[in-house]
Design a protein around this motif. Structure first.
Motif, short mmCIF file in Angstrom:
data_model
loop_
_atom_site.label_atom_id
_atom_site.label_comp_id
_atom_site.label_asym_id
_atom_site.label_seq_id
_atom_site.Cartn_x
_atom_site.Cartn_y
_atom_site.Cartn_z
N LYS A 185 -10.48 -11.14 1.19
CA LYS A 185 -11.79 -11.16 0.53
C LYS A 185 -12.47 -9.81 0.69
N LYS A 186 -13.28 -9.44 -0.30
CA LYS A 186 -14.00 -8.16 -0.31
C LYS A 186 -13.04 -6.97 -0.24
N GLN A 187 -11.79 -7.20 -0.70
CA GLN A 187 -10.74 -6.18 -0.68
C GLN A 187 -10.44 -5.69 0.74
N GLY A 188 -10.56 -6.60 1.69
CA GLY A 188 -10.33 -6.25 3.09
C GLY A 188 -8.85 -6.22 3.44
N LEU A 189 -8.52 -5.34 4.39
CA LEU A 189 -7.15 -5.22 4.87
C LEU A 189 -6.89 -6.24 5.96
N GLN A 231 -9.76 8.98 -0.61
CA GLN A 231 -10.23 7.74 0.01
C GLN A 231 -9.02 6.92 0.49
N PRO A 232 -8.44 7.34 1.62
CA PRO A 232 -7.21 6.70 2.10
C PRO A 232 -7.40 5.24 2.50
N ASN A 233 -6.56 4.39 1.93
CA ASN A 233 -6.66 2.94 2.12
C ASN A 233 -6.48 2.48 3.56
N GLY A 255 -1.39 10.73 3.50
CA GLY A 255 -2.00 10.51 2.20
C GLY A 255 -2.89 9.29 2.28
N ASN A 256 -2.25 8.11 2.27
CA ASN A 256 -2.98 6.86 2.43
C ASN A 256 -3.08 6.42 3.89
N ASN A 275 1.48 -1.61 -2.36
CA ASN A 275 0.99 -0.42 -1.67
C ASN A 275 1.07 -0.63 -0.17
N SER A 276 0.81 0.42 0.59
CA SER A 276 0.88 0.30 2.06
C SER A 276 -0.26 -0.56 2.60
#
Length: 429
Positions: free
Chosen positions: A25-29, A307-309, A250-251, A214-215
């Motif tokens: 949720k909220k694009q959380g990792l 803006q590295p994830n 990078g990320n 993606n990572s």
């Protein structure tokens, strides 16, 4: 294995859910609630194992009984069925950990192929899955080849048009079949933003069975831990004592994986977070201010990210382990100095592409006399053939993986960084 969402710590999922969801949720990792801790005795045993056997053991410690060990071992054998990492000496106290001997000649092969095998195992109902991912260079090829012709899986890859090398592009934009590639007229950060918006769209996620490779996906991150242990195993006892590893960032998934390896017991002395002029993290470590700037295109294109994830995961690990973030080595390298370093490496007999050259530059500048340094070779120099040849004025031979695709036409679509258009495209495809 239980994981929590870094943006909503009440959202707790197991490993299978984290792999399928990609983001919370909220694009959380997602981040592990518990980290394994290896004793010296366990570490000694692990280092004596071969790469596949050790990788199965390490990932089993994380995943637990959620996936039977025999199945996990089988999946790792299929995922890592290529030449293992190599250490190549460059100077008397510095060597390169070459991670580019897989099918797409980049370190991303480890994470992408492990993720594809895990998703294949988890998709027991044969549901249709859409893998949506953004690439700044090497992720695209690794993901495309890992999922190529996989039943009920459609892969859509976004990349910044004109901002990756020609051969990088050829590796994943010529496959067709279940692999769809879109050249976005913008930066990688804009590609990444489109992916995040797609994952915020609940209806879109439900209709397309959306997932990310993606990572940000925890399966990819965990797989990357394994080659840090392999690097340590390949070194002599003497070189292990004061080991410093410089990582082209990078990320920041690669750095996060290295930090996780250290956190569970691998005694790496320190890391250097190496970036090009897109230096959001080095500036943050210097002044404590998070101030992403407009992304600038460079010859080290996989690091052209402002803006590295994965950085929130790295920060979370420092908090959890009570490590001092100021002790993390860091630095950025200009375009001019990157080129100068590629020439310097060539003159001492090592052909490098821009990303590894940046990691080498900062390692050489920061390493102490009693330390031994590794810098990560994340991509084969031939993937940047034109760039490197123009800098060192020498010819680079193409490996067979690139030779066979160099003249194949691209199959990519073109699109502006417009989410409405992308959404329509995803629903139609």
């Amino acid at each position: 294995m239980k994981l929590y969402n870094l943006k909503d710590k009440n959202e707790i999922v197991n490993f299978s859910q984290a792999v399928k969801l990609g983001l919370g949720k909220k694009q959380g990792l997602f981040f592990p609630m518990q980290l394994p801790s290896f004793s010296k005795n366990t570490l000694t045993k692990l280092l004596k194992m071969n790469f596949i056997e050790r990788s199965s053991k390490i990932l089993n410690y994380f995943i637990g009984d959620e996936i039977k060990f025999s199945i996990l071992d089988e999946k790792i054998k299929k995922a890592f069925n290529f030449t293992k990492p190599k250490i190549v000496s460059v100077t008397n106290n510095i060597a390169c950990l070459e991670l580019f001997h897989g099918p797409t000649l980049a370190f991303k092969d480890f994470g992408a192929r492990f993720m594809s095998q895990i998703l294949l195992h988890l998709n027991k109902e044969n549901k249709k899955i859409t893998i949506l991912t953004a690439t700044s260079g090497d992720t695209g090829a690794a993901v495309a080849h890992a999922f190529y012709r996989m039943k009920n899986v459609k892969v859509i890859i976004l990349y910044p048009k004109g901002k990756i090398s020609e051969l990088q592009e050829k590796l994943f934009c010529t496959l067709g079949n279940n692999i769809i590639t879109i050249a976005i007229n913008g930066s990688f950060d804009e590609c990444q933003s489109l992916v995040k918006k797609a994952f915020n769209d609940e209806e879109l996620k439900k209709v397309t069975g959306l997932n990310s490779a993606n990572s940000i996906n925890i399966s990819r991150l965990l797989a990357q831990i394994c080659y840090y242990f392999e690097a340590f195993a390949l070194l002599s006892e003497e070189k292990r004592k004061q080991l410093v590893i410089s990582i082209p960032c990078g990320n920041f998934g690669n750095l996060t994986a290295g930090l996780l390896a250290k956190s569970i017991g691998l005694p790496i002395k320190s890391f250097i977070a190496s970036t090009n002029i897109n230096d959001t993290v080095p500036r943050f470590l210097l002044n404590g201010k998070w101030e992403p700037k407009k992304t600038i295109s460079t010859i080290s294109n996989a690091m052209d990210i402002s803006q590295p994830n994965n950085w929130p995961r790295a920060e979370e690990l420092f908090k959890r382990k009570k490590w001092n973030l100021k002790r993390l080595g860091f630095g950025s390298v200009s375009e001019k100095l990157t080129k100068k370093t590629i020439i310097e490496l060539s003159n001492i007999g090592y052909i490098s592409e821009p990303h590894a050259a940046i990691a080498y530059r900062l390692l050489k500048d920061q390493i102490k006399k009693d330390e031994f340094g590794l810098f990560l070779g994340t991509a084969h120099p031939a993937k940047f053939k034109n760039t490197v040849e123009n800098i060192i004025n020498k010819k680079i031979n193409l490996p067979k993986e690139l030779e066979k695709i160099k003249n194949i036409p691209l199959l990519s679509y073109n699109m502006k960084p417009d989410f409405k258009k992308l959404r329509m495209f995803l629903l139609e495809k």
